[in-house]
Design a protein around this motif. Sequence first.
Motif, short mmCIF file in Angstrom:
data_model
loop_
_atom_site.label_atom_id
_atom_site.label_comp_id
_atom_site.label_asym_id
_atom_site.label_seq_id
_atom_site.Cartn_x
_atom_site.Cartn_y
_atom_site.Cartn_z
N ARG A 180 1.34 11.31 67.45
CA ARG A 180 1.71 11.53 66.04
C ARG A 180 2.76 12.64 66.00
O ARG A 180 2.94 13.35 66.99
CB ARG A 180 0.48 11.93 65.24
CG ARG A 180 0.01 13.33 65.54
CD ARG A 180 -1.43 13.55 65.17
NE ARG A 180 -2.29 12.97 66.20
CZ ARG A 180 -3.61 13.00 66.18
NH1 ARG A 180 -4.24 13.53 65.16
NH2 ARG A 180 -4.32 12.48 67.15
N LYS A 261 6.07 8.69 63.53
CA LYS A 261 5.38 8.41 62.26
C LYS A 261 4.78 7.00 62.32
O LYS A 261 3.63 6.78 61.92
CB LYS A 261 6.35 8.50 61.09
CG LYS A 261 6.65 9.92 60.68
CD LYS A 261 7.13 9.96 59.21
CE LYS A 261 7.54 11.36 58.84
NZ LYS A 261 8.97 11.63 59.00
N VAL A 262 5.56 6.07 62.82
CA VAL A 262 5.08 4.68 62.93
C VAL A 262 3.91 4.61 63.92
O VAL A 262 2.88 3.99 63.66
CB VAL A 262 6.24 3.77 63.41
CG1 VAL A 262 5.75 2.36 63.68
CG2 VAL A 262 7.37 3.77 62.39
N ALA A 264 1.90 6.98 64.77
CA ALA A 264 0.74 7.68 64.22
C ALA A 264 -0.04 6.76 63.27
O ALA A 264 -1.27 6.73 63.29
CB ALA A 264 1.18 8.94 63.48
N GLU A 265 0.69 6.04 62.45
CA GLU A 265 0.01 5.17 61.48
C GLU A 265 -0.81 4.10 62.22
O GLU A 265 -1.96 3.82 61.87
CB GLU A 265 1.06 4.53 60.54
CG GLU A 265 0.50 3.73 59.41
CD GLU A 265 -0.74 4.37 58.75
OE1 GLU A 265 -1.72 3.63 58.53
OE2 GLU A 265 -0.76 5.60 58.49
N ARG A 266 -0.23 3.58 63.28
CA ARG A 266 -0.95 2.56 64.05
C ARG A 266 -2.16 3.19 64.75
O ARG A 266 -3.26 2.62 64.75
CB ARG A 266 -0.01 1.92 65.07
CG ARG A 266 -0.57 0.65 65.67
CD ARG A 266 0.45 -0.21 66.38
NE ARG A 266 1.18 0.54 67.38
CZ ARG A 266 2.50 0.68 67.41
NH1 ARG A 266 3.26 0.10 66.50
NH2 ARG A 266 3.09 1.38 68.35
N ARG A 268 -3.85 5.85 63.84
CA ARG A 268 -4.87 6.21 62.84
C ARG A 268 -5.69 4.98 62.48
O ARG A 268 -6.91 5.00 62.44
CB ARG A 268 -4.17 6.76 61.59
CG ARG A 268 -5.11 7.43 60.60
CD ARG A 268 -4.50 7.56 59.21
NE ARG A 268 -4.02 6.29 58.70
CZ ARG A 268 -4.80 5.30 58.29
NH1 ARG A 268 -6.10 5.44 58.29
NH2 ARG A 268 -4.27 4.16 57.88
N SER A 269 -4.98 3.87 62.29
CA SER A 269 -5.67 2.65 61.88
C SER A 269 -6.52 2.06 63.02
O SER A 269 -7.65 1.60 62.80
CB SER A 269 -4.62 1.66 61.36
OG SER A 269 -4.87 0.38 61.77
N TRP A 295 -8.53 10.44 67.83
CA TRP A 295 -7.83 9.16 67.65
C TRP A 295 -7.63 8.45 69.00
O TRP A 295 -7.31 7.27 69.04
CB TRP A 295 -6.42 9.41 67.09
CG TRP A 295 -6.35 9.74 65.65
CD1 TRP A 295 -7.37 10.05 64.80
CD2 TRP A 295 -5.14 9.80 64.88
NE1 TRP A 295 -6.87 10.31 63.56
CE2 TRP A 295 -5.52 10.17 63.58
CE3 TRP A 295 -3.79 9.60 65.17
CZ2 TRP A 295 -4.58 10.32 62.55
CZ3 TRP A 295 -2.85 9.76 64.15
CH2 TRP A 295 -3.25 10.11 62.86
#
Length: 360
Positions: A180, A261-262, A264-266, A268-269, A295
């Motif tokens: 992230r 950022k991209v 990190a979003e993946r 996190r999910s 994570w």
Amino acid sequence: MSRVYNFSAGPAAIPDSVLERIRNDIPDWNGAGMSVMEVSHRSARFVEVVEKAEQDLRELLELPDNYSVLFPQGGATMQFAMVPLNLSADGDMVDYVLTGSWSRKAIAEAGRYCNVNIVADSSDRNLTYVPAEGTWQRSDKAAYLHYCANETIGGVEFPFVPDAGDKPLVSDMSSTILSRPLDVSKFGVIYAGAQKNIGPAGITLVIIRKDLLGRARAITPGLLDYATYDNSSSMSNTPPCFTWYVASLVFEDLKVQGGLKVVAERNRSKAARLYEAIDESGFFSNPVQKDCRSWMNVPFTLREPLLDAEFLSQAELAGLANLKGHRSVGGMRASIYNAMPESGIDALIDFMQEFERTHG
Ligand code: PMP
């Protein structure tokens, strides 16, 4: 070719796209007529790789100019010694947070060179949380504050960046770096072994604020002095060229994916879905305090430990590899670094639900 989903904590999965690049490059790298393992580290071709690796990493982490990027060998374990040798004097006090097996090892090594003040210790609840910062017992005299941002074995991750005041903040980020975005300006030194989110084992990433260079103790061996790496672009002796080259491909791949950022979003999910599946089942459980759950490393136990071996052997047959938990804690651990695709999480959750249905 058949590839499994590899949940190893490290050496860990490497992105398929990077492996494909390596395969193509092996016989004739970049028109050299030889592989990257055979070229001189001083050759213009190789120097171009390492310069691009640093540039890509700087872009990914938005590194401020007053930070140097170094690539020593010796893994994160060698950093356990390099940090005190470079940032403290004989007899100095140093602050360490104890949240798991890796911070414990860092403390033991620092204790050979300094007086270690343990500012907080989560062993009272079996290393399953991060003590609130307000309760920490810092020493005024400490030369720096050290913490392990993500405890790979316990699956405990700091939900905040500690405030070290005017002291250098030092972090072992071996198992969370590049997962992230990160505000590097808060740190004095960040270090990470490569074999999780960077590439194969054999190289270590050190990011250091420049004013902390050149302060090593007089007895420090040259190769343990951060300034040696800074003065030689990490080439004072022969570097692990292949590992460095793979790291450069991983950095490039992260940029192609859209940056941290991209990513990190993946991440996190992916983690949220796996924890949700664990929490919703009456069969699997994770002991970590919810706001400190990693994570990257998700440990879990089965309600009936006698079924561990059966779970692991069936998982292997289903193409889900390396789910065995660390020998010190038992149970299972799914390490889901950047290179673990979402389809790997789906496959693991499906497998766990089916196992619970048939064995629960
Ligand atoms: N710190 C952490 C958080 C780790 O996960 C590891 C390795 N798993 C280490 C340190 C030790 O790293 P190395 O084996 O590269 O010395």
